[in-house]
Enzyme design. Sequence first.
Site, PDB file in Angstrom:
ATOM      1  N   HIS A  37       6.660  50.291 -10.434  1.00 20.63           N
ATOM      2  CA  HIS A  37       5.456  50.825  -9.787  1.00 20.63           C
ATOM      3  C   HIS A  37       4.676  51.671 -10.776  1.00 20.63           C
ATOM      4  O   HIS A  37       5.068  52.790 -11.111  1.00 20.63           O
ATOM      5  CB  HIS A  37       5.808  51.667  -8.560  1.00 20.63           C
ATOM      6  N   CYS A  38       3.561  51.126 -11.231  1.00 16.83           N
ATOM      7  CA  CYS A  38       2.668  51.855 -12.133  1.00 16.83           C
ATOM      8  C   CYS A  38       1.264  51.299 -11.953  1.00 16.83           C
ATOM      9  O   CYS A  38       1.060  50.290 -11.269  1.00 16.83           O
ATOM     10  CB  CYS A  38       3.128  51.748 -13.589  1.00 16.83           C
ATOM     11  N   HIS A  39       0.293  51.975 -12.552  1.00 18.70           N
ATOM     12  CA  HIS A  39      -1.099  51.581 -12.386  1.00 18.70           C
ATOM     13  C   HIS A  39      -1.797  51.509 -13.745  1.00 18.70           C
ATOM     14  O   HIS A  39      -1.429  52.227 -14.677  1.00 18.70           O
ATOM     15  CB  HIS A  39      -1.849  52.598 -11.518  1.00 18.70           C
ATOM     16  N   ARG A 130      -0.483  44.985  -1.264  1.00 13.88           N
ATOM     17  CA  ARG A 130      -0.167  46.314  -0.744  1.00 13.88           C
ATOM     18  C   ARG A 130      -1.020  46.633   0.482  1.00 13.88           C
ATOM     19  O   ARG A 130      -2.222  46.352   0.504  1.00 13.88           O
ATOM     20  CB  ARG A 130      -0.421  47.369  -1.825  1.00 13.88           C
ATOM     21  N   HIS A 187       7.683  54.591  -2.615  1.00 13.66           N
ATOM     22  CA  HIS A 187       7.844  56.036  -2.850  1.00 13.66           C
ATOM     23  C   HIS A 187       8.683  56.759  -1.780  1.00 13.66           C
ATOM     24  O   HIS A 187       8.275  57.812  -1.275  1.00 13.66           O
ATOM     25  CB  HIS A 187       6.475  56.704  -2.939  1.00 13.66           C
ATOM     26  N   ASP A 254       5.413  55.500 -11.354  1.00 14.45           N
ATOM     27  CA  ASP A 254       4.160  55.838 -10.674  1.00 14.45           C
ATOM     28  C   ASP A 254       3.100  56.315 -11.667  1.00 14.45           C
ATOM     29  O   ASP A 254       2.126  56.958 -11.283  1.00 14.45           O
ATOM     30  CB  ASP A 254       4.378  56.878  -9.572  1.00 14.45           C
ATOM     31  N   ASN A 259      -3.650  61.372  -7.393  1.00 17.14           N
ATOM     32  CA  ASN A 259      -3.564  61.979  -6.059  1.00 17.14           C
ATOM     33  C   ASN A 259      -2.279  62.769  -5.881  1.00 17.14           C
ATOM     34  O   ASN A 259      -1.480  62.520  -4.968  1.00 17.14           O
ATOM     35  CB  ASN A 259      -3.711  60.908  -4.969  1.00 17.14           C
TER      36      ASN A 259
END
Length: 310
Positions: A37-39, A130, A187, A254, A259
């Site tokens: 999970h990363c962006h 998602r 998460h 993450d 945020n």
Amino acid sequence: MIDPALHEAVPSPGCPPPHPAPRSPSLGLPPGSCDAHCHILGPAATFPYAPERTFTPIDAPKEQLAAIHAHLGLSRAVVVQSSCNGSDHRVLLDALTAGGGRLRGVALIGGSTTRAEIEELHRAGVRGFRLNFLPHLRAAPTREEIDSVLERVDGLGWVTEIHVKGQEVAQYESLIRSLPGRVVIDHLARVDLADGPRSPALHSLRTLLDTGDIWLKVSGVDRVSRQGPPYADAVALAASFVTHAPERVVWGTDYPHVNIEGAAPDDGLLVDLLADIAPDPGLLRRLVVDNPVDLFDFPPGPHDPDTERT
């Protein structure tokens, strides 16, 4: 009317830069380890953020993500489309094309996303979509919207990712159970540890994991913890789920941590905490190698069990 400020590339509150000098992890990860999970964010000059976005991040382009992964000892990753890009997947497609099979993607399917566009995403390496239920990102999707997406991705074997917070996992338990195929909850469901070990959210999470088709990302300990670094309370929770369902858990950094409250966590520390989240080498390999390969359909690599030679 869209706030004109949203067109500006000024980072929003809660979007600090990544940690300036993450430590080199003491924990050596097994070959083929995956950040599930990363962006990738921007650069905005090339991949403009959506005008309807609810926040503006600091750019974190694909080269930056590749550098942090090399520093941490991660050779695979699942890039999740950020809500600040909406259903414009150009930034994700660019990264997947450059990734050479090292990356998989998770999409955000909009109401106007066509089946042809979805098939293009699949060919590029997208293996999931998602659903965001957090109000700071968008209004919760209706059942009709969810069914429309499911119809358009039918037959591709995609994972459904669920992004909920706190007691919402109990609120949406029936909906989550009803979804076809494999579902992964992001998460640690961002549970509120102040609710205690017998909270409805934790009960729902364990019940859902026991169905056999629902998975959990034991990422986001920095978001869940009420204690701050090294996040011992959330690490203990993550470890309990790894023990409870070792074959249905994955982990991610993450990165770059949008945020959030306060400064971004040290990603090297997040890797080292895996020694407590999955203290047995077999559990660790499941968590960061075998399970993400299974869940996100990575092509076999030189260190995967089906390609290893004695």
